[in-house]
Structures are given as structure tokens and as C-alpha cells.
Write a protein that holds these residues in place. Sequence first.
Motif, PDB file in Angstrom:
ATOM      1  N   UNK A  87       0.841  -1.197   0.000  1.00 20.33           N
ATOM      2  CA  UNK A  87       0.000   0.000   0.000  1.00 20.33           C
ATOM      3  C   UNK A  87       0.877   1.249   0.000  1.00 20.33           C
ATOM      4  N   UNK A  88       0.238   2.373  -0.275  1.00 23.00           N
ATOM      5  CA  UNK A  88       0.881   3.684  -0.195  1.00 23.00           C
ATOM      6  C   UNK A  88      -0.203   4.705   0.064  1.00 23.00           C
ATOM      7  N   UNK A  89       0.192   5.890   0.521  1.00 21.85           N
ATOM      8  CA  UNK A  89      -0.795   6.909   0.883  1.00 21.85           C
ATOM      9  C   UNK A  89      -0.197   8.295   0.716  1.00 21.85           C
ATOM     10  N   UNK A  90      -1.000   9.199   0.193  1.00 21.14           N
ATOM     11  CA  UNK A  90      -0.642  10.611   0.151  1.00 21.14           C
ATOM     12  C   UNK A  90      -1.445  11.326   1.227  1.00 21.14           C
ATOM     13  N   UNK A  91      -0.780  12.121   2.044  1.00 24.09           N
ATOM     14  CA  UNK A  91      -1.462  12.765   3.161  1.00 24.09           C
ATOM     15  C   UNK A  91      -0.967  14.192   3.327  1.00 24.09           C
ATOM     16  N   UNK A  92      -1.834  15.000   3.934  1.00 23.35           N
ATOM     17  CA  UNK A  92      -1.517  16.398   4.242  1.00 23.35           C
ATOM     18  C   UNK A  92      -1.052  17.133   2.984  1.00 23.35           C
ATOM     19  N   UNK A  93      -0.070  18.013   3.147  1.00 19.40           N
ATOM     20  CA  UNK A  93       0.367  18.796   2.011  1.00 19.40           C
ATOM     21  C   UNK A  93       1.599  18.265   1.324  1.00 19.40           C
ATOM     22  N   UNK A  94       2.397  17.428   2.036  1.00 19.79           N
ATOM     23  CA  UNK A  94       3.686  17.031   1.471  1.00 19.79           C
ATOM     24  C   UNK A  94       4.072  15.580   1.745  1.00 19.79           C
ATOM     25  N   UNK A  95       3.217  14.785   2.380  1.00 19.98           N
ATOM     26  CA  UNK A  95       3.607  13.454   2.832  1.00 19.98           C
ATOM     27  C   UNK A  95       3.197  12.395   1.811  1.00 19.98           C
ATOM     28  N   UNK A  96       4.137  11.515   1.501  1.00 20.51           N
ATOM     29  CA  UNK A  96       3.859  10.308   0.722  1.00 20.51           C
ATOM     30  C   UNK A  96       4.429   9.139   1.520  1.00 20.51           C
ATOM     31  N   UNK A  97       3.563   8.200   1.886  1.00 15.21           N
ATOM     32  CA  UNK A  97       3.974   7.051   2.695  1.00 15.21           C
ATOM     33  C   UNK A  97       3.839   5.778   1.875  1.00 15.21           C
TER      34      UNK A  97
END
Length: 326
Positions: A138-148
Motif C-alpha cells: 500500500x501507499x498513501x498521500x497525506x496532508x500537504x507534502x507526505x507520501x507514505x
Amino acid sequence: MRPSADSSSPETAAHVSPVGRIHIAARRRGADALAIGSLALHLPHAAASLFVVAVLAYALQSATGIPVYATVAAWLLSGALVFHRPTEAFLAHHVFGHRPPSLVETGQLDPVWRDVTARFGADAATYQLWIAESEELNAEAAAGHIVTVTSAALRLPPDQLAAVLAHELSHHVAGHSWSALLSSWYALPGRLLWRLLRAIHRFTLPHRPTQAREANRRLILLASLAALMLVYLFPWLLLLALTPWLLAAVSRRAELSADRAAALRGFGPQLVAVLQRFITDEEASKPPDPVHRHGRLLPAPSLLSAKPDHHTRLQRLQRQLQQPGH
């Protein structure tokens, strides 16, 4: 990747990638119709939260003398923390339990990430990459600058890992990530109050005498009749009841939009391979008869699901890749 001194314009810089010469825009953030729609659908929640904050601000003013407008203004301005890098890093590390990439993982991610951001015309240094320890791909984009990305996703081949990252970067570029977090933040006070009231109701219900329970049922009946009357007088209030379904539909559309954006940058075949891997893993974990159980059809995916099923995503991508120009 920052603009170079010899760029033809101060707003762009050139980069050579496997897909050819690419221009890096100084600003690659916006809000598409889906991001704006999500914000609009959350307005009732934000209004309820504003009421809650105003009541708390009035109580705080009575106790400390701090003006109501100061507390309310501070809460309204707190949404800017969505784009505050130290706050984002604190949340990613201490709230969500993510960690920065190790030196080995950085060496693995950097070339892939730079190629992905280059194809989008984005600056690789704009975003922060984080690792979530999980065996789920999995992966996730969050907030203004986070890519997990999960530790399992790091085991993907580089081209498939690039496709996953391209999907998440699409969310950032289109404004889906910051708008989702901003909406959740401004809806939080109202939701917390609702959960508190529900918890109090469940806790006290068994201890109420029979007469109190009957009065509570009559109160619920009167409230339901009042709600029906309001809907009859103001039909547009039905939109509030439909909000959860509309929000889920917007979220599913955002996922499909991110797939399309990634495919337009050349990551379509790799994303297809990742989705096929998802489907294979799902089918392997299902019972032997996933379509029928005891002679009955299984229910369709919930309309309240925030993500489309992998088969839908795969079919959309395959149709897109079959179009001229792909």
C-alpha cells in the motif's frame, strides 16, 4: 528537483528522463473539481464544528477572559498546519507511527521518486517520503507534502513501485490530499461532540427508569417528525442526509482520477500490473467460492466505500490504455 540557473524561464527547469525532456514547474499544486467538491460537501460538518468551538470559546471567555473571537480565529487559522512541514512530520512519526526511510531505502526510493516527480513536472524535494511497517502492499498521500509507502511496497519491482508513487503524487497534484485532511480537521470538533453524546446515551440508557425510556422514545419520535417537516419545507436538506454517500462517491472518483493521471504520465502498464497483483492476493485470501455462498449471491460493494474495487480500477485503466495515444 529545483529550477536550474540556465532555465529558459524562472518558473521551469528542464530534466531528461526515460520519457524525454521534461520541464519542472516551480508550482505544481492545485485543487481539481473533486477536491473542491469534497470541501463543499464537508461544509455542514465544518458549520457544526464552528458552533461547537464557539460554545467552548464562550465558556473559555467566562473562565479566563480570552475573547470568543480569538479562540474561534485561532481554530480557523489552525488549518494552515496542513501545510506546515514540522507539524506534518510530527503527525507522521508520532501519530501515525511512520518512520523516515533508512539509507538503503533512500537509495532505493530516490531515483524512482525523482523520475516520477519529473514526469509530473514537480519538484522531488517538495514532498517527504515516509515508511509504514506493514506487510500490506500500500501507499498513501497525506496532508500537504507526505507520501507514505509500506515496507511491503518497497519489495515491488522499481517500475511498479514508480507506478504506485505516481498514483499518490497524482492525489497531491490534484489537491485531494490536503483537501481531505483539511475537511477532516474542521469537522473534528463536531464529530467528537457527536461521539461523546452517543457514548453518554449508551452508558446511561440501561440505568434509566422505564418512564425515562418512554420519554426518550417520544422525544426521538418528535425529533423524527420535526426532521420530516423540515425536509418537506426545505427539500435541499436531503443533501445533508446524502452527504456520506456523496463523499464516498467523490473519494472513489478521486482514486480513478489518480489512476488516470498516472497513466497519462506513462505509468499505466505498470499500474495495471500492480492492480493485477492486488486482485491475485485478494482472491487467494478469499473462501473457495467467492461469488456464491450457500447458494446466495454476495452483496455488492458498499456505496459508502471510499475506494473503488480493484476490478473497476483495472477495467478503467485497460480501457484508457486502449485509446489512441497510449
